[in-house]
Design a protein around this motif. Structure first.
Motif, PDB file in Angstrom:
ATOM      1  N   VAL A 110     -48.557 -33.847  58.867  1.00 49.36           N
ATOM      2  CA  VAL A 110     -48.899 -33.212  57.456  1.00 49.36           C
ATOM      3  C   VAL A 110     -48.132 -31.984  56.964  1.00 49.36           C
ATOM      4  O   VAL A 110     -47.998 -32.246  55.794  1.00 49.36           O
ATOM      5  CB  VAL A 110     -50.636 -32.608  57.706  1.00 49.36           C
ATOM      6  N   SER A 111     -47.872 -31.238  57.718  1.00 47.94           N
ATOM      7  CA  SER A 111     -47.037 -30.049  57.512  1.00 47.94           C
ATOM      8  C   SER A 111     -45.559 -30.378  57.330  1.00 47.94           C
ATOM      9  O   SER A 111     -44.948 -29.522  56.435  1.00 47.94           O
ATOM     10  CB  SER A 111     -47.171 -28.909  58.356  1.00 47.94           C
ATOM     11  N   GLY A 112     -44.969 -31.500  57.543  1.00 48.61           N
ATOM     12  CA  GLY A 112     -43.756 -31.571  57.652  1.00 48.61           C
ATOM     13  C   GLY A 112     -42.751 -31.147  58.714  1.00 48.61           C
ATOM     14  O   GLY A 112     -41.652 -31.065  58.662  1.00 48.61           O
ATOM     15  N   ARG A 140     -39.161 -30.223  58.127  1.00 44.31           N
ATOM     16  CA  ARG A 140     -38.220 -29.296  58.794  1.00 44.31           C
ATOM     17  C   ARG A 140     -38.320 -29.811  60.225  1.00 44.31           C
ATOM     18  O   ARG A 140     -39.540 -29.964  60.954  1.00 44.31           O
ATOM     19  CB  ARG A 140     -38.912 -27.852  58.917  1.00 44.31           C
ATOM     20  N   VAL A 141     -37.216 -30.377  60.595  1.00 44.23           N
ATOM     21  CA  VAL A 141     -37.111 -30.989  62.048  1.00 44.23           C
ATOM     22  C   VAL A 141     -36.420 -30.402  63.015  1.00 44.23           C
ATOM     23  O   VAL A 141     -35.072 -29.647  62.739  1.00 44.23           O
ATOM     24  CB  VAL A 141     -36.433 -32.424  61.855  1.00 44.23           C
ATOM     25  N   GLY A 179     -45.349 -21.585  64.079  1.00 42.35           N
ATOM     26  CA  GLY A 179     -44.170 -22.281  63.148  1.00 42.35           C
ATOM     27  C   GLY A 179     -45.050 -23.338  62.398  1.00 42.35           C
ATOM     28  O   GLY A 179     -44.514 -24.021  61.534  1.00 42.35           O
ATOM     29  N   GLY A 180     -46.243 -23.877  62.866  1.00 45.56           N
ATOM     30  CA  GLY A 180     -46.919 -24.681  61.986  1.00 45.56           C
ATOM     31  C   GLY A 180     -46.543 -26.311  62.308  1.00 45.56           C
ATOM     32  O   GLY A 180     -46.857 -27.198  61.790  1.00 45.56           O
ATOM     33  N   LYS A 205     -53.917 -30.227  68.459  1.00 46.33           N
ATOM     34  CA  LYS A 205     -53.663 -30.281  66.846  1.00 46.33           C
ATOM     35  C   LYS A 205     -52.368 -30.995  66.847  1.00 46.33           C
ATOM     36  O   LYS A 205     -51.784 -31.280  65.312  1.00 46.33           O
ATOM     37  CB  LYS A 205     -53.862 -28.875  66.247  1.00 46.33           C
ATOM     38  N   VAL A 206     -51.442 -31.207  67.567  1.00 43.87           N
ATOM     39  CA  VAL A 206     -50.217 -31.843  67.552  1.00 43.87           C
ATOM     40  C   VAL A 206     -50.339 -33.342  67.839  1.00 43.87           C
ATOM     41  O   VAL A 206     -50.681 -33.746  68.950  1.00 43.87           O
ATOM     42  CB  VAL A 206     -49.116 -31.047  68.417  1.00 43.87           C
TER      43      VAL A 206
END
Length: 270
Positions: A110-112, A140-141, A179-180, A205-206
């Motif tokens: 969801v956050s990218g 952001r990878v 970091g989200g 959540k991940v």
């Protein structure tokens, strides 16, 4: 391409059997021809030039056995050698696990903010960064080399305190909540074998993305209309470039439902 021809799969070792298992679940009538280049593993620490040469040789071997499609079940080879293989065999459907995994990551996040656990070679290639950016430009990878995961999987150490300690060493700073990051890509076909430990580390959540399952789904779409007839009977043929008895033992331990693992052919690619 004949519908009854086998699907070729190759990896440097036993990890690609996660892809073979995923394909068997969704395409049980297909004959699978699996090549493990154990004589030259691991691929992840070798140069792109060397990996490309090895990968093309593996593809040539499998094409010589009459396959109808090729699955590169190695993230390192997918990252650096897929184009060379496709150019060598332009009429053959060739699938790599990187593109499939990238698509799965974009769908899951969801956050990218996406973390990729992979080999050194895959991270250096930046293949996941490019593939994910092609689907989602604002992503952001973060790609983290986790070379010891391969050795743990090959030794059958898939959970427990040793695996947890190594996982914390590589990944804990990325999943402290600051970091989200909401997605972890298992960017090596060995890594799904460690999924339970990695999932606990990352937290509930991940979302974990299994490149093996994503590749199997993509293969179903690619072979639409060219599936094996229902009476083909399926089956799995295992081939190794060295130590077939050891490969058989590892495969049987990690994949006990693959009863064919007791029979491994020996092949020479060079």
């Amino acid at each position: 391409m004949r519908r009854a021809d086998p699907i070729g799969i190759f990896d440097s070792g036993v990890g690609g059997l996660t892809v073979a298992a995923a394909i068997r679940r969704v395409m049980p009538d297909e004959k699978l021809l699996y090549l493990a280049d154990v004589a030259r593993q691991p691929y992840g620490t070798k140069s792109p030039r060397t990996v490309t040469r090895y990968a093309v040789q593996a593809a040539e071997f499998l094409v010589g056995r009459g396959i109808k499609a090729l699955v590169v079940a190695c993230n390192t080879a997918s990252a650096v050698a897929l184009e060379a293989i496709s150019e060598r065999f332009p009429s053959l459907p060739v699938l790599g696990v990187v593109e499939a995994g990238a698509a799965g990551a974009v769908a899951a996040s969801v956050s990218g903010r996406i973390v990729v656990a992979a080999t050194e070679g895959t991270c250096k290639s930046m293949a996941y960064e490019r593939a994910i950016a092609g689907w989602r430009g604002d992503s952001r990878v973060t790609c983290i080399p986790c070379p010891l995961f391969v050795a743990l999987a090959e030794e059958g150490l898939t959970d427990g305190p040793i695996v947890e300690s190594v996982a914390r060493h590589y990944l804990a700073p990325l999943f402290d909540g600051s970091g989200g990051e909401d997605c972890l890509v298992l960017g090596c076909t060995h890594f799904p074998l460690l999924a339970d430990a990695l999932g606990r580390l990352a937290g509930p959540k991940v979302r974990l993305v299994d490149c093996a399952q994503a590749t199997a789904t993509l293969l179903v779409e690619t072979l639409a209309g060219c599936e094996a007839p229902a009476d083909t009977g399926g089956g799995l043929t295992l081939i190794a470039t060295d130590a077939p008895e050891r490969f058989s033992r590892i495969a049987q331990r990690l994949f006990p439902t693959m009863d064919e693992a007791s029979r491994v052919e020996l092949a020479d690619l060079f």
